[in-house]
Design an enzyme around this catalytic site. Structure first.
Site, PDB file in Angstrom:
ATOM      1  N   HIS A 248       0.832  -1.194   0.000  1.00  0.00           N
ATOM      2  CA  HIS A 248       0.000   0.000   0.000  1.00  0.00           C
ATOM      3  C   HIS A 248       0.868   1.246   0.000  1.00  0.00           C
ATOM      4  O   HIS A 248       2.057   1.200   0.328  1.00  0.00           O
ATOM      5  CB  HIS A 248      -0.914   0.030   1.232  1.00  0.00           C
ATOM      6  CG  HIS A 248      -0.188   0.283   2.512  1.00  0.00           C
ATOM      7  ND1 HIS A 248       0.598  -0.667   3.126  1.00  0.00           N
ATOM      8  CD2 HIS A 248      -0.103   1.401   3.291  1.00  0.00           C
ATOM      9  CE1 HIS A 248       1.130  -0.165   4.227  1.00  0.00           C
ATOM     10  NE2 HIS A 248       0.723   1.102   4.348  1.00  0.00           N
ATOM     11  N   ASP A 250       0.702   5.047   1.788  1.00  0.00           N
ATOM     12  CA  ASP A 250      -0.008   5.728   2.870  1.00  0.00           C
ATOM     13  C   ASP A 250      -0.847   6.869   2.299  1.00  0.00           C
ATOM     14  O   ASP A 250      -0.339   7.675   1.512  1.00  0.00           O
ATOM     15  CB  ASP A 250       0.977   6.281   3.896  1.00  0.00           C
ATOM     16  CG  ASP A 250       1.737   5.193   4.627  1.00  0.00           C
ATOM     17  OD1 ASP A 250       1.190   4.080   4.761  1.00  0.00           O
ATOM     18  OD2 ASP A 250       2.878   5.449   5.053  1.00  0.00           O
ATOM     19  N   HIS A 304       4.922   0.207  -0.155  1.00  0.00           N
ATOM     20  CA  HIS A 304       5.673  -0.581   0.809  1.00  0.00           C
ATOM     21  C   HIS A 304       4.783  -1.637   1.454  1.00  0.00           C
ATOM     22  O   HIS A 304       3.563  -1.626   1.297  1.00  0.00           O
ATOM     23  CB  HIS A 304       6.292   0.320   1.885  1.00  0.00           C
ATOM     24  CG  HIS A 304       5.284   1.145   2.630  1.00  0.00           C
ATOM     25  ND1 HIS A 304       4.656   2.252   2.088  1.00  0.00           N
ATOM     26  CD2 HIS A 304       4.788   1.045   3.893  1.00  0.00           C
ATOM     27  CE1 HIS A 304       3.829   2.790   2.960  1.00  0.00           C
ATOM     28  NE2 HIS A 304       3.877   2.071   4.076  1.00  0.00           N
ATOM     29  N   ARG A 314       7.964  -7.840  15.993  1.00  0.00           N
ATOM     30  CA  ARG A 314       8.538  -6.613  15.419  1.00  0.00           C
ATOM     31  C   ARG A 314       7.653  -5.440  15.798  1.00  0.00           C
ATOM     32  O   ARG A 314       6.433  -5.551  15.755  1.00  0.00           O
ATOM     33  CB  ARG A 314       8.639  -6.736  13.899  1.00  0.00           C
ATOM     34  CG  ARG A 314       9.138  -5.464  13.211  1.00  0.00           C
ATOM     35  CD  ARG A 314       9.323  -5.660  11.719  1.00  0.00           C
ATOM     36  NE  ARG A 314       9.653  -4.388  11.075  1.00  0.00           N
ATOM     37  CZ  ARG A 314       8.780  -3.589  10.480  1.00  0.00           C
ATOM     38  NH1 ARG A 314       7.500  -3.946  10.423  1.00  0.00           N
ATOM     39  NH2 ARG A 314       9.152  -2.451   9.941  1.00  0.00           N
TER      40      ARG A 314
END
Length: 380
Positions: A248, A250, A304, A314
């Site tokens: 996607h 942002d 990304h 993470r």
């Protein structure tokens, strides 16, 4: 382009996975404390073959921007920063910032508090459940929004206003979780203030690199009404089947991301995915759709995604810079002419945000889909 509006997952759909995914009210909830140990992943979290994570992607090297040198006024440092940013933003919309002046103790504490929050029970976290159509609160994956290609993550999102009360973030945590969480609120109040200030410094470079002056975008985003998100990606026993965050761009203006020591971020450049190595003293910065519109499409919104692993959680801290609600997103006149016409219609940020929350699942085509939708709505 068709709009995506998946219905929530029904109880019947997950009846065979009741031990893996719990129920909250009428929606299905992703319980990371259970799922991270399971070897059979529910089908809702399995991504199509063409979107599954690739093995051993190459690393992407991008020269970092030294903010302290840029702010020093040194002409060579300024020209270097402009050159690096301009090249990166025209190509893929991603760069790194170092020597940013943010206290590492504050960054470490922000990560520590995130660990504390996501280690709480699901019941405790759900006290701040993110409701359909809203963008603040706790979300266990996107189980209450979508029925397929679910991300393997939990998030906590909250608002920040540069023009608001100094205690707005503190008040959010106190209201959502009680006064015992004031200490989390104070840490994230300080962190968001630091991110807002850093964003305005980065905007000076972007203004100069686009040729509209150092102050143009800084002034446009003064008093910004932004978003902060804590991302937690638990381990997954079948990481080759799922994604922590799907591909996607942002929809916001700028994203300033700080990752922990666990790799997982990937950027799409030159028709393939590249991994981004974590650097604790650097911030990852990427262009979002709103700034791409402000640049009249000259700078690219960064495509990304995030992957997960079998062993280690993470964490990442994401600050999403957004303009004031009433600001009209329109490129400066220097960036268009008869030979280079306007690419996107004027809009306000809340309208794009509403589009992504109620009509469309953010992907690599969000801004184009929004522009088409907006023109259709205007012409009705």
């Amino acid at each position: 382009m068709s709009l995506i509006n998946h219905p929530p997952i029904s109880a019947a759909l997950c009846s065979s996975s009741s031990s893996l995914i719990g129920h909250h009210r009428s929606a299905v909830v992703f319980d990371a404390s259970i799922l991270q140990h399971q070897h059979n992943i529910p089908t809702q979290f399995i991504w199509p073959d063409h979107e599954k994570p690739c093995l051993s992607p190459p690393s992407l090297h991008v020269p970092p921007i030294d903010i302290s040198r840029f702010l020093s006024g040194d002409p060579l440092a300024i020209s270097d920063s402009i050159r690096i940013v301009d090249d990166a933003c025209r190509k893929h919309g991603f760069f790194l910032v170092v020597n940013h002046g943010i206290d590492m103790k504050l960054i470490e504490e922000a990560h520590d508090k995130m660990e504390l929050f996501f280690s709480m029970s699901l019941t405790e976290k759900m006290r701040a459940e993110r409701k359909n159509g809203e963008y603040c609160g706790y979300a266990s994956s996107f189980t209450n929004r979508f029925s397929s290609k679910l991300p393997w993550k939990e998030t906590l999102s909250f608002c920040y206003s540069d023009a608001d009360s100094q205690d707005a973030v503190v008040n959010y945590f106190s209201t959502a979780f009680g006064q015992d969480f004031d200490h989390l609120g104070r840490v994230y109040q300080e962190y968001t203030e630091a991110m807002s200030n850093l964003s305005l410094q980065i905007l000076e470079i972007l203004g100069m690199s686009l040729g509209v002056g150092r102050a143009y975008f800084r002034d446009f985003f003064a008093g910004n009404e932004s978003l902060m998100r804590l991302n937690y990606y638990p381990p997954c026993q079948k990481p080759e089947l799922t994604l922590g965050t799907g591909p996607h761009c942002d929809p916001t203006s700028l994203t300033i991301l700080h990752q922990d020591h666990v790799d997982g971020l990937q950027i799409f450049v030159d028709e393939r995915w590249h991994s981004i190595k974590t650097t604790m003293d650097a911030f990852v910065v990427n262009i979002g759709d709103t700034f791409m519109a402000l640049s009249n499409g000259i700078y690219k919104s960064c495509l990304h995604r995030a992957i997960v692993n079998t062993q280690t959680p993470r964490k990442s801290l994401a600050f999403f810079l957004c303009p004031k609600k009433e600001k009209v997103v329109s490129p400066p006149s220097e960036l268009f002419d008869p030979r280079n016409p306007r690419v996107y219609p004027d809009f306000t940020w809340p309208l794009l945000l509403e589009f992504t929350q109620k009509h469309y699942r953010a992907d690599m085509n969000t801004l184009d889909a929004f522009s088409d939708w907006l023109l259709e709505e205007t012409n009705k």
